[in-house]
Design an enzyme around this catalytic site. Structure first.
Site, PDB file in Angstrom:
ATOM      1  N   SER A  12      49.356  56.554 -50.785  1.00 18.42           N
ATOM      2  CA  SER A  12      48.877  55.916 -49.550  1.00 18.42           C
ATOM      3  C   SER A  12      48.583  54.450 -49.820  1.00 18.42           C
ATOM      4  O   SER A  12      48.535  54.000 -50.976  1.00 18.42           O
ATOM      5  CB  SER A  12      47.608  56.614 -49.030  1.00 18.42           C
ATOM      6  OG  SER A  12      46.557  56.477 -49.976  1.00 18.42           O
ATOM      7  N   LEU A  33      48.355  50.572 -50.334  1.00 11.40           N
ATOM      8  CA  LEU A  33      49.155  49.560 -51.019  1.00 11.40           C
ATOM      9  C   LEU A  33      50.150  50.178 -51.985  1.00 11.40           C
ATOM     10  O   LEU A  33      51.273  49.679 -52.131  1.00 11.40           O
ATOM     11  CB  LEU A  33      48.221  48.593 -51.772  1.00 11.40           C
ATOM     12  CG  LEU A  33      48.881  47.452 -52.529  1.00 11.40           C
ATOM     13  CD1 LEU A  33      49.692  46.566 -51.598  1.00 11.40           C
ATOM     14  CD2 LEU A  33      47.846  46.643 -53.291  1.00 11.40           C
ATOM     15  N   SER A  73      40.823  43.071 -57.611  1.00 11.22           N
ATOM     16  CA  SER A  73      40.342  42.691 -56.281  1.00 11.22           C
ATOM     17  C   SER A  73      39.700  41.319 -56.379  1.00 11.22           C
ATOM     18  O   SER A  73      39.366  40.840 -57.477  1.00 11.22           O
ATOM     19  CB  SER A  73      39.337  43.716 -55.747  1.00 11.22           C
ATOM     20  OG  SER A  73      38.732  43.242 -54.553  1.00 11.22           O
ATOM     21  N   TYR A  85      31.828  49.144 -57.067  1.00 20.36           N
ATOM     22  CA  TYR A  85      33.223  48.687 -56.939  1.00 20.36           C
ATOM     23  C   TYR A  85      33.410  47.326 -57.599  1.00 20.36           C
ATOM     24  O   TYR A  85      34.375  47.112 -58.350  1.00 20.36           O
ATOM     25  CB  TYR A  85      33.591  48.622 -55.459  1.00 20.36           C
ATOM     26  CG  TYR A  85      35.018  48.217 -55.190  1.00 20.36           C
ATOM     27  CD1 TYR A  85      36.053  49.098 -55.387  1.00 20.36           C
ATOM     28  CD2 TYR A  85      35.321  46.932 -54.743  1.00 20.36           C
ATOM     29  CE1 TYR A  85      37.368  48.739 -55.140  1.00 20.36           C
ATOM     30  CE2 TYR A  85      36.628  46.547 -54.499  1.00 20.36           C
ATOM     31  CZ  TYR A  85      37.645  47.449 -54.696  1.00 20.36           C
ATOM     32  OH  TYR A  85      38.938  47.084 -54.460  1.00 20.36           O
TER      33      TYR A  85
END
EC number: 1.1.-.-
Length: 516
Positions: free
Chosen positions: A253, A255, A385, A398
């Site tokens: 799913s 990216l 990220s 995260y």
């Protein structure tokens, strides 16, 4: 002959004299060049203050000329004085005193210095606008040296004076001959000037013609070269992954799914990894059914395993190597997000996020790295990220996992460079995927909400194409974010205090929105 019988002018007119200048000061400065007869500094009739000029009379005209030559435009008593030979009917200080004493209320123009200055301003400015040498010779012409009376004893000249006068006569005769030759050569100069103007006009027309006719081809040539460069870059990018074995984790799913489609269209041999076997098989069939017109495509392989399970990674790595015999590109894309406050989050949630986002990719990379080193070929890609460079409130686990990922693969890049292995860290911003929907909260449950920033994020197809381009260019570190997050990265480094205040303000706003 009468003009040679007039007495010589030995008086100097000194302009721009300071208000506190005394006659003794001028006598001391000018007395260095010869005996002085008299010095007179006129005073205003009503204020009894100096009027800004003075008269200095020498005994010998040569002394006056020497003083004029050496003291003109020099600083005396805080002012830059200007000197010229006295003119008119007040050539000496005694004449000036007699005139002023004779009629104080006279309306003559010589009794008012302002009118005197205005009456001579035009001729004076005209002379001062020329060069200094011209002005100096002009003033010296008012003191004829040969106008001495015969009965007065003359000072004997030195050899240097005679040489100076010979040189002056010689220069005067040379100037006369130059003026004659100049008058003869005027027509030739005019003809040369006209021919020069014609040449310049012709040159300007030629340049206008060249620019008007060549500007469009030049622009088209530049655009063509740029387009050719981009085409070669695109072909190199496609050739880099064509027939290459590319492993993509988290391909079911978001990216990862779009990266599988983009790399499959580029001709790569894919190994799709994920936890959901059905989703992987569905994606494999979809890619096998699609045919690219430009390149030959290959049927993908699928490997099902969970990155959060350390025991399953070793078996998954051996299964990946069995698919095509080697690995050219490893894309560590799998990961989960997190939303919650630090004080409410249990350590088990932090471990879960770190296992999926950090320890799992690190373990898989270590398992496949020896095969790359033996072939001295490989490319490791870590999908980090923008929060691996900056930290946002209520995303502590995260951000910590992405910071660790950034640091680990930066170290890996330096260590495997000797083995010709490339390492690329991709730091995307907000992407319009289900990442926030599947995020875990402080108690381990699903977040289940699409963030506004995530909904407004970039398309995963565009990000996948940018990742393919970064691989083709062999970039080391790539930030795929909007201008504001990219600016925040630099702000964190250059102005950390301001960055921390902004993050604290964001935390207050999010806390208020949750309570409301």
């Amino acid at each position: 002959m009468s003009r040679y019988l007039r007495p010589p002018n030995t008086s100097l007119f000194v302009r721009n004299v300071a208000d506190d200048t005394r006659s003794e000061d001028l006598r001391r400065e000018f007395g260095r060049y010869g005996p002085i007869v008299d010095v007179y500094v006129p005073l205003d009739f009503y204020t009894r203050r100096p009027r800004g000029f003075a008269y200095v009379q020498f005994e010998d005209v040569r002394d006056a000329e020497d003083a004029l030559h050496n003291l003109d435009r020099k600083w005396i008593c805080g002012r830059q004085i200007e000197i010229q030979f006295a003119q008119g009917d007040r050539k000496t200080p005694n004449q000036m005193k007699a005139k002023e004493g004779r009629n104080v209320y006279s309306s003559s123009r010589y009794d008012d210095y302002d009118r005197y200055r205005r009456s001579r301003s035009r001729s004076y400015d005209r002379r001062r606008s020329r060069s200094r040498s011209f002005d100096y010779n002009y003033r010296r012409s008012y003191s004829p040296r040969n106008s001495r009376p015969t009965g007065r004893p003359r000072r004997s000249r030195s050899h240097s004076d005679n040489d100076r006068f010979k040189h002056r006569n010689r220069s005067f005769s040379r100037s006369k001959s130059n003026s004659r030759s100049r008058s003869k050569s005027q027509p030739k100069k005019e003809m040369k000037a006209k021919s020069r103007s014609r040449k310049s006009l012709l040159r300007a027309r030629v340049m206008d013609f060249i620019t008007s006719t060549a500007i469009l081809p030049l622009l088209l040539g530049c655009v063509g070269l740029f387009s050719l460069f981009k085409l070669l870059q695109w072909l190199r990018m496609r050739a880099y992954v064509r027939n290459a074995v590319v492993v993509i984790t988290g391909a079911t799913s978001g990216l990862g799914r779009e990266c599988a489609r983009v790399f499959h269209a580029a001709g790569a041999r894919l190994v799709l990894c994920g936890r959901n076997a059905e989703a992987l098989e569905e994606l494999s069939q979809e890619l096998a059914a699609s045919r690219a017109l430009e390149v030959q495509t290959h049927k993908p392989c699928t490997v099902t395993f969970d990155l959060a399970d350390p025991g399953a990674i070793a078996g998954a790595a051996s299964e990946i190597l069995q698919c095509f015999g080697h690995v050219d590109v490893l894309i560590n894309n799998a990961g989960i997000s997190y939303r919650g406050a630090i004080v409410d989050t249990s350590p088990d949630v932090d471990k879960r996020v770190m296992e999926t986002n950090y320890f799992g990719p690190v373990a898989l990379t270590k398992a496949l790295l020896p095969a790359m080193i033996r072939r001295r070929q490989g490319h490791v890609v870590a999908i980090s990220s923008i929060q691996g460079k900056i930290s946002l409130p209520f995303r502590s686990a995260y951000a910590a996992s992405k910071h660790a990922t950034q640091a680990f693969f930066d170290c890996l890049r330096a260590e495997v460079e000797q083995h010709d292995i490339e390492v690329t860290v991709i730091s995307p911003g907000y992407i319009h995927t289900n990442l926030s929907l599947n995020a875990v909260t402080a108690d381990g449950s699903k977040y289940g909400v699409m963030d506004e920033t995530t909904a407004q994020g970039r398309s995963p197809v565009q990000v996948a194409q940018d990742i393919l381009a970064a691989l083709g260019k062999k970039k080391k570190d790539v930030v795929l974010a909007d201008p504001m997050p990219s600016l925040a990265v630099y702000l964190r480094t250059l102005a950390p205090g301001l960055f921390f205040r902004l993050m604290a303000s964001r935390a207050r706003k999010e806390r208020k929105s949750k309570h409301s």
